[in-house]
Write a protein that holds these residues in place. Structure first.
Motif: not given
Length: 136
Positions: A54, A84, A87, A91-92
């Protein structure tokens, strides 16, 4: 069209060993780890992270290694803040060779100078949301 040049500073071996689930530059590499580069104040630090890590865990590792508090960190990738915290890195869209920019937020402190009748001056640094009663 503009041309940008990038200067990379030398990387010290001790900066390559971060606590956590990833290894340094030359260490063994897990299949789902990726190598990213963290830039701060002109320095470039290579960092292995897991795709499932994360954003909060990456910030915590930076805090443990570089002593920048998580609450003051802002990570930017391709012009977007990684805001975020829950996240995942994947995800990025971070991949091998991605460059993250670490921005340290300035404190919300303000300086107040108090001058006494005798001519002595005192300077206090307090949070902006404090009232005068707090200063007194």
């Amino acid at each position: 069209m503009s041309i940008a040049s990038v200067a990379l500073s030398p990387v010290l071996e001790e900066s390559l060993s971060f606590p956590g689930t990833f290894t340094g530059w030359h260490g063994p590499r897990l299949s789902d780890s990726i190598l990213i580069f963290l830039t701060i104040s002109g320095s470039v630090i290579p960092m292995h992270v897991m795709e499932l890590d994360s954003i909060a865990s990456v910030k915590l590792r930076i805090q443990n290694c570089k002593v920048f508090f998580v609450t003051k960190q802002k990570l930017v990738f391709e012009g977007r803040e990684l805001a975020r915290n829950n996240s995942r890195v994947s995800d990025y869209g971070l991949t091998d060779g991605s460059i993250l920019h670490l921005v340290i937020r300035l404190s919300d402190l303000q300086a107040i100078t108090v001058r006494t009748i005798c001519g002595k001056e005192f300077e206090f640094h307090i949070e902006r949301n404090r009232y005068m009663g707090y200063v007194k």
